[in-house]
Enzyme design. Structure first.
Site, mmCIF file in Angstrom:
data_model
loop_
_atom_site.group_PDB
_atom_site.id
_atom_site.type_symbol
_atom_site.label_atom_id
_atom_site.label_comp_id
_atom_site.label_asym_id
_atom_site.label_seq_id
_atom_site.Cartn_x
_atom_site.Cartn_y
_atom_site.Cartn_z
ATOM 1 N N HIS A 171 -11.274 -4.983 13.692
ATOM 2 C CA HIS A 171 -11.623 -3.574 13.861
ATOM 3 C C HIS A 171 -13.026 -3.383 13.295
ATOM 4 O O HIS A 171 -13.217 -2.927 12.171
ATOM 5 C CB HIS A 171 -10.594 -2.724 13.118
ATOM 6 C CG HIS A 171 -10.876 -1.250 13.202
ATOM 7 N ND1 HIS A 171 -10.673 -0.521 14.352
ATOM 8 C CD2 HIS A 171 -11.328 -0.371 12.278
ATOM 9 C CE1 HIS A 171 -10.990 0.743 14.131
ATOM 10 N NE2 HIS A 171 -11.393 0.850 12.878
ATOM 11 N N ASP A 193 -7.692 0.038 18.618
ATOM 12 C CA ASP A 193 -8.788 -0.426 19.473
ATOM 13 C C ASP A 193 -8.315 -0.647 20.907
ATOM 14 O O ASP A 193 -9.043 -0.378 21.863
ATOM 15 C CB ASP A 193 -9.375 -1.711 18.895
ATOM 16 C CG ASP A 193 -9.886 -1.503 17.479
ATOM 17 O OD1 ASP A 193 -10.640 -0.542 17.259
ATOM 18 O OD2 ASP A 193 -9.511 -2.272 16.590
ATOM 19 N N GLY A 199 0.824 -1.200 0.000
ATOM 20 C CA GLY A 199 0.000 0.000 0.000
ATOM 21 C C GLY A 199 0.857 1.248 0.000
ATOM 22 O O GLY A 199 0.526 2.265 0.623
ATOM 23 N N ALA A 216 1.383 4.513 4.576
ATOM 24 C CA ALA A 216 2.726 4.132 4.159
ATOM 25 C C ALA A 216 3.610 5.362 3.990
ATOM 26 O O ALA A 216 4.801 5.338 4.333
ATOM 27 C CB ALA A 216 2.666 3.340 2.856
ATOM 28 N N ASN A 270 -10.567 -8.381 0.096
ATOM 29 C CA ASN A 270 -9.310 -8.478 0.825
ATOM 30 C C ASN A 270 -8.776 -9.901 0.857
ATOM 31 O O ASN A 270 -7.555 -10.108 0.915
ATOM 32 C CB ASN A 270 -9.482 -7.930 2.241
ATOM 33 C CG ASN A 270 -9.459 -6.421 2.266
ATOM 34 O OD1 ASN A 270 -8.468 -5.795 1.917
ATOM 35 N ND2 ASN A 270 -10.570 -5.810 2.661
#
Length: 251
Positions: A234, A206, A58, A64, A152
């Site tokens: 998440h 979290d 990414g 990044a 994903n």
């Protein structure tokens, strides 16, 4: 007349050579005289470790972009650890990745010994020691969670297979892209030759939120809250585990 010109040229050449020879003899004296000022004859040698290979996926994204300077600058692996950095993203984003590469070059990080910008996972993960998987497909308006997981799953299946095929056998993999825990599991599943303990998912956000809410409720500093855990992704299904947690009140 020609003979005189040849003699004069010879004398000029001889004079030039003598001047150069004289200058060469004076250099050590000049150096010795200026030792301790801006010039010095002392030689400082530093033994550098072998470079490690780090891949950030990414690479065209904002996370990044904020991360790679810390990797290249020594904040992540220490001030004496050289780095060869791989930047991976999809082909349509390679223009932006090239921009990140040029900015890294402009910074001239002493520890950065090479940058590989590519859209090929096999090239990006080749012999890497650390893989930071930031890139993931974001959830868009109207998208069902199952659609997000399917998108994903394909990304992390491909990356897991590439890691299994070409990465170091002791590569450490940190999954950042959400849903991080599921993505991490998928990546691990498709990299069976890499020890399972080498895979981890980043759910620090979290964890920090859970600690803050407990500290605020108890009226204490965050440092007083210990042993709080987060289970799950998440998402709304995550489970903050406080049953083993402790809160230190008044010291």
């Amino acid at each position: 007349m020609h003979r005189i010109e040849r003699v004069l040229r010879h004398l000029e050449l001889s004079s030039s050579l003598e001047h150069c020879h004289s200058a060469q003899q004076q250099v050590p004296q000049l150096t010795a005289a200026t030792t301790g000022s801006l010039f010095t004859t002392e030689k400082h040698t530093t033994t550098m470790a072998d470079p490690i290979r780090v891949c950030v996926t990414g690479a065209a994204g904002q996370i990044a972009y904020s991360l790679v300077p810390h990797v290249a600058g020594g904040n992540m692996f220490g001030p004496d650890q050289p780095i060869i950095l791989s930047l991976l993203d999809i082909a349509p984003c390679m223009g932006a990745v090239r921009g990140v590469e040029m900015e890294l070059q402009d910074c001239a990080y002493p520890l950065l010994q090479g940058v590989i910008a590519t859209s090929d996972p096999n090239e990006a993960f080749n012999n890497v020691d650390f893989a930071i998987l930031v890139g993931a497909f974001p959830r868009r308006e109207g998208m069902e969670r199952k659609d997000l997981l399917a998108k994903n799953a394909a990304i992390f299946e491909e990356q897991g297979k590439a890691i299994n095929a070409v990465a170091s056998r002791n590569v450490k993999v940190l999954v950042v892209g959400n849903p991080a825990n599921t993505n991490c599991y998928i990546c691990k599943h498709f990299a069976p030759d890499i020890p399972a303990k080498n895979f981890s998912a980043l759910t620090r956000l979290d964890h920090n939120r859970a600690k803050f809410q407990i500290a605020a409720k108890a009226g204490v500093d965050i440092s007083a809250v210990k042993n709080v855990f987060i289970w799950g992704n998440h998402s709304a299904t995550q489970y903050p585990d406080v049953f083993n947690g402790t809160v230190t009140v008044d010291g």
